[in-house]
Enzyme design. Sequence first.
Site, PDB file in Angstrom:
ATOM      1  NE  ARG A   7      -3.530 -30.227  -3.926  1.00  0.00           N
ATOM      2  CZ  ARG A   7      -2.299 -30.391  -4.453  1.00  0.00           C
ATOM      3  NH1 ARG A   7      -2.136 -30.416  -5.760  1.00  0.00           N
ATOM      4  NH2 ARG A   7      -1.255 -30.533  -3.668  1.00  0.00           N
TER       5      ARG A   7
ATOM      6  CE1 TYR B 179     -27.125 -19.467  -3.196  1.00  0.00           C
ATOM      7  CE2 TYR B 179     -24.862 -18.910  -3.764  1.00  0.00           C
ATOM      8  CZ  TYR B 179     -25.788 -19.386  -2.849  1.00  0.00           C
ATOM      9  OH  TYR B 179     -25.375 -19.774  -1.612  1.00  0.00           O
TER      10      TYR B 179
ATOM     11  CG  ASP C 104     -26.511 -22.282 -11.246  1.00  0.00           C
ATOM     12  OD1 ASP C 104     -27.079 -23.385 -11.046  1.00  0.00           O
ATOM     13  OD2 ASP C 104     -26.050 -21.587 -10.322  1.00  0.00           O
TER      14      ASP C 104
ATOM     15  CE  LYS D   8     -27.781 -24.938  -2.450  1.00  0.00           C
ATOM     16  NZ  LYS D   8     -27.583 -23.832  -3.376  1.00  0.00           N
TER      17      LYS D   8
END
Length: 406
Positions: free
Chosen positions: A73, A125, A197, A222
């Site tokens: 992690r 978004y 972004d 994306k």
Amino acid sequence: MCEAAETAVQSGPPAYLEGLMANGKGAGFSTRAIHDGQEPEALTGSVGVPIYATSTYAQDELGKPRLGYEYARVTNPTRDRLEKNLASLEGGLASRVFASGMAAVTALCTMMKSGDHVVCTSNVYGGVPRLFNQVMVNYGLQFTYVDTSDVRAVERALRKNTRYVYVETPTNPLMTLSDIEAIAKVAHKRGIELVVDNTFMSPYFQNPIALGADMVLHSTTKFLNGHSDGLGGVLVCTKKEQAERLAFIQKSAGGIMSPFECWLVLRGVKTLAIRMKQHDESGRIVAAFLDGSKKVKKVFYPGLASNPQYELAERQMRGFGSMITFETGSLSNAKKLLKRVKVCTLGESLGGVETLISHPASMTHAALGAEGRKKIGITDGLVRISVGIEDVDDIIADLEQALAAL
Ligand SMILES: *Cc1c(COP(=O)(O)O)cnc(C)c1O
């Protein structure tokens, strides 16, 4: 030290860069995409970055983990490689990757404390205001939404407790641009950080950090991954404190990207430049076709000379990309079109090699509600297309036969 330990991230510039740096030149975008963080593994020479599918690491003796790897992690060599690569592509100091784009936005929120305020692009978004308004407000964070294409509106919205200006440019789905350089200036005057972004443009066409942004966010789902086969998100940092805090958040909150998904993105970015070139070329052709169609009422694409922000697009971006939104006039027209397309796949998401087509009002922006959509201009007749890299003639023929039904 075990030889295998050397397979982990190597420090310093990659060997290929030394020659280029001696000439006083940095490596170009594609060279960095293919080589930064993607050095052959030291043990076997494996050219592909290995997927370190492990949750933990054997320690040589108590308190002596090899190269600092203790638990996955916290750190994983595949992840380290990707973080190095993406930092290089955006021109940042470091990057931190998360399980999805939204996990990256969540990590950003956990950088704040109760009472902090964010000024956010109104037409972002859809998942972002859902997270902000329905989750993060419960922890005392405050959000103001403004049309960030108007720099003065951004300036007016800033408060004493504003921590970040959060800008998406171009926006989803209306393709509105915000002037990154101008917003960075007004934010920095007040000691506020700008987060951009950059998902729609990818680092190939737009580098917000070079324009003054303090952090860059991507949904790697994306264009960066590019093949519609994995989820991920990244925050690229410009400051050591950001990178350290985000590493602490990865360890503490745990929303990390899996090693397999890191590998997919490392593989995807190797072809980012050639994919983006084709996305852009086909995007321009499809936008021109839609613009000339009698069945289409309006086309939202920054690359059309008639676009009111064409000048800013040319100044701020090196290409226009392949995201196009267009007005069919009504919900029933949008429905008919989406039912008839065959090459274009009806589905959410974007940025894959395949052309994806969607209906923002009922899909990506459903969470905003009818009122919320109306406020920012998302009508029921809007259709969004992410132009893929199939033969562009086929994409156009498909749209043409589907539009004929309207
Ligand atoms: C998809 C997307 C996100 C969210 O990313 P996920 O990987 O789906 O969580 C954020 N911003 C933009 C612009 C997006 O397109």
